[in-house]
Write an enzyme that holds these catalytic residues in place. Sequence first.
Site, mmCIF file in Angstrom:
data_model
loop_
_atom_site.group_PDB
_atom_site.id
_atom_site.type_symbol
_atom_site.label_atom_id
_atom_site.label_comp_id
_atom_site.label_asym_id
_atom_site.label_seq_id
_atom_site.Cartn_x
_atom_site.Cartn_y
_atom_site.Cartn_z
ATOM 1 N NE ARG A 319 -3.750 -2.084 2.513
ATOM 2 C CZ ARG A 319 -3.770 -3.528 2.523
ATOM 3 N NH1 ARG A 319 -2.695 -4.046 2.745
ATOM 4 N NH2 ARG A 319 -4.788 -4.339 2.517
ATOM 5 C CB CYS A 329 1.358 -5.363 7.188
ATOM 6 S SG CYS A 329 0.220 -6.367 8.266
ATOM 7 C CG ASP A 587 -13.125 -23.170 22.806
ATOM 8 O OD1 ASP A 587 -13.888 -24.028 22.410
ATOM 9 O OD2 ASP A 587 -13.050 -22.170 21.664
#
Length: 617
Positions: A319, A329, A587
């Site tokens: 960019r 990034c 989890d």
Amino acid sequence: MAARPVSRMLERLVRSSVRGCSSGAPVTQPHPGEPSQLATEDLSRRKPFLKEHVAPFSTFLTDNFGRQHNYLRISLTEKCNLRCQYCMPEEGVPLTPKADLLTTEEILTLARLFVKEGVDKIRLTGGEPLIRPDVVDIVAQLHRLEGLKTIGVTTNGINLARLLPALQKAGLTAINISLDTLVPAKFEFVVRRKGFHKVMEGIHKAIELGYSPVKVNCVVMRGLNEDELLDFVTLTKGLPLDIRFIEYMPFDGNKWNFKKMVSYKEMLDTIRQQWPELEKLPEEECSTAKAFRIPGFLGQVSFITSMSEHFCGTCNRLRITADGNLKVCLFGNSEVSLRDHLRAGASEEELLKIIGAAVGRKKPRHAEFFLLLQDSSPPASLSIFSRDPLHVQGLRPTVSFSNQMATFWKGHGIPQTHSWMGSGCPQRHYSSHADSDTNSKCLSPGSRVPAAHSGPWSTSDQLTHVDSEGQAAMVDVGGKPDTERVAVASAVVLLGPVAFKLVQQNQLKKGDALVVAQLAGIQAAKITSQLIPLCHHVALNHVQVQLELDSSRHAAVIQATCRARGPTGVEMEALTSAAVAALTLYDMCKAVSRDIVVGEVKLISKTGGQRGDFHRA
């Protein structure tokens, strides 16, 4: 969720990009025109990789992980004619002085250099690129560059219908249009401006001129527009649209919060409930989107999973901001000013070395995005529009577009004004700082030892959260002085050898377990009062969650530190942070082993209260 059928009439009305706003920021860089020693050394370190992976592509645009950057996004302006809630604050952003912005010739000079090195796709962004007066001329100049295959634009669509014929003639080949709702009043709420009908006309004009697919980007926000998923998907039945649902991402000023984000999996489940035949399409190389199509539909739907399933491993994007800074990034803070080097007379070779050094510093992924969470705040509970399901009868082609729109919205009970308001709910307001120092040593777990107390620490023989009648009650801290409060808590997760190895090597299918657990711990500290009923709202100044792997026990040791200045302590915030980080780790690993033990959740230290300090020896 029941489907809201949208007929051919709506398809005629809309006959596709995350709005990006770039603002200048101070950057640290070598003296203009002089490539730093670091730049030369970095390029030298990458030579072994490049020799092993010979490819007809620029070494300057290939990073240390073999990613070849052939896609350049150029911001033409910092200005925007909308104020989207997920993109920028209502008051806008400070603008860079005009003299510090790239000139048209500087934009074209940099574009030529990148295209010469292998860039074959350029997308013009902003701010809003179509408010730049010479945007048509810029597209025409880019179209002359040999080797450039695609010229795209990301736009909010306000000026699209007026400019698109000239842009297409100049060479524009791809369009992304941002549209987050099909309800005009909600549109005005989201973007804080009028213009819904202009955006719809822009989509109509793009289809009319033969663009296919026309990409329509929808940032999905819980409590605001997730109820319109099926409406958007229905548009693809008879129109060449690629509806791209984008996970809500953090940007400065948008008060990002996990609770506002609707994940890709959740969106996909919602759509599949209505269309179980939804089929996945092959993924294009370096694509950021996961594409799906409903058999028999003309268009398709896609998901941009920046938050839940990042695509950093195949990122091919660079960019250039409106003020000439090169960003490798979107989530990174590192920038280098190509503008300054250009204006100092740097040669093409010098510019390439500077660009190559920046590309070489690109990280394997944007794990550091969690730092943007530090200023997030829980969202207000927004009421959803009360409206009938979309049911539209076809209209004769002779009816004008604007009349069609008016008839459609009016005839089907859809509000066209601000007939709704977001209903607020109790919120915690805080400014916390998330810090992950991976070199720091976490608490080494050991056997239970007595706690050490310093100062006039004392405990009560009565419960403080119970009133004289035995009813639960919150402690009144109104008369207590504000003092600096710090608390440290810890937890241990015994993973077992199999799960431990997968976490250690970052090979879990769900992703980086340590990063996710760290994020969960930070977030949990900031919403403790919403989880523990009688906790006070605390304005946290700092939250730090650290995780360290203990190979001797196949365990992860978690330490959470919270700091605030106020009349009440933050030990509950620290304990909640450590506990939730531990549960999150469970989890993440439970598919591998259910023989995981979460334990040793305890307070390590607490300082700053009237009753003195507490330190566990």
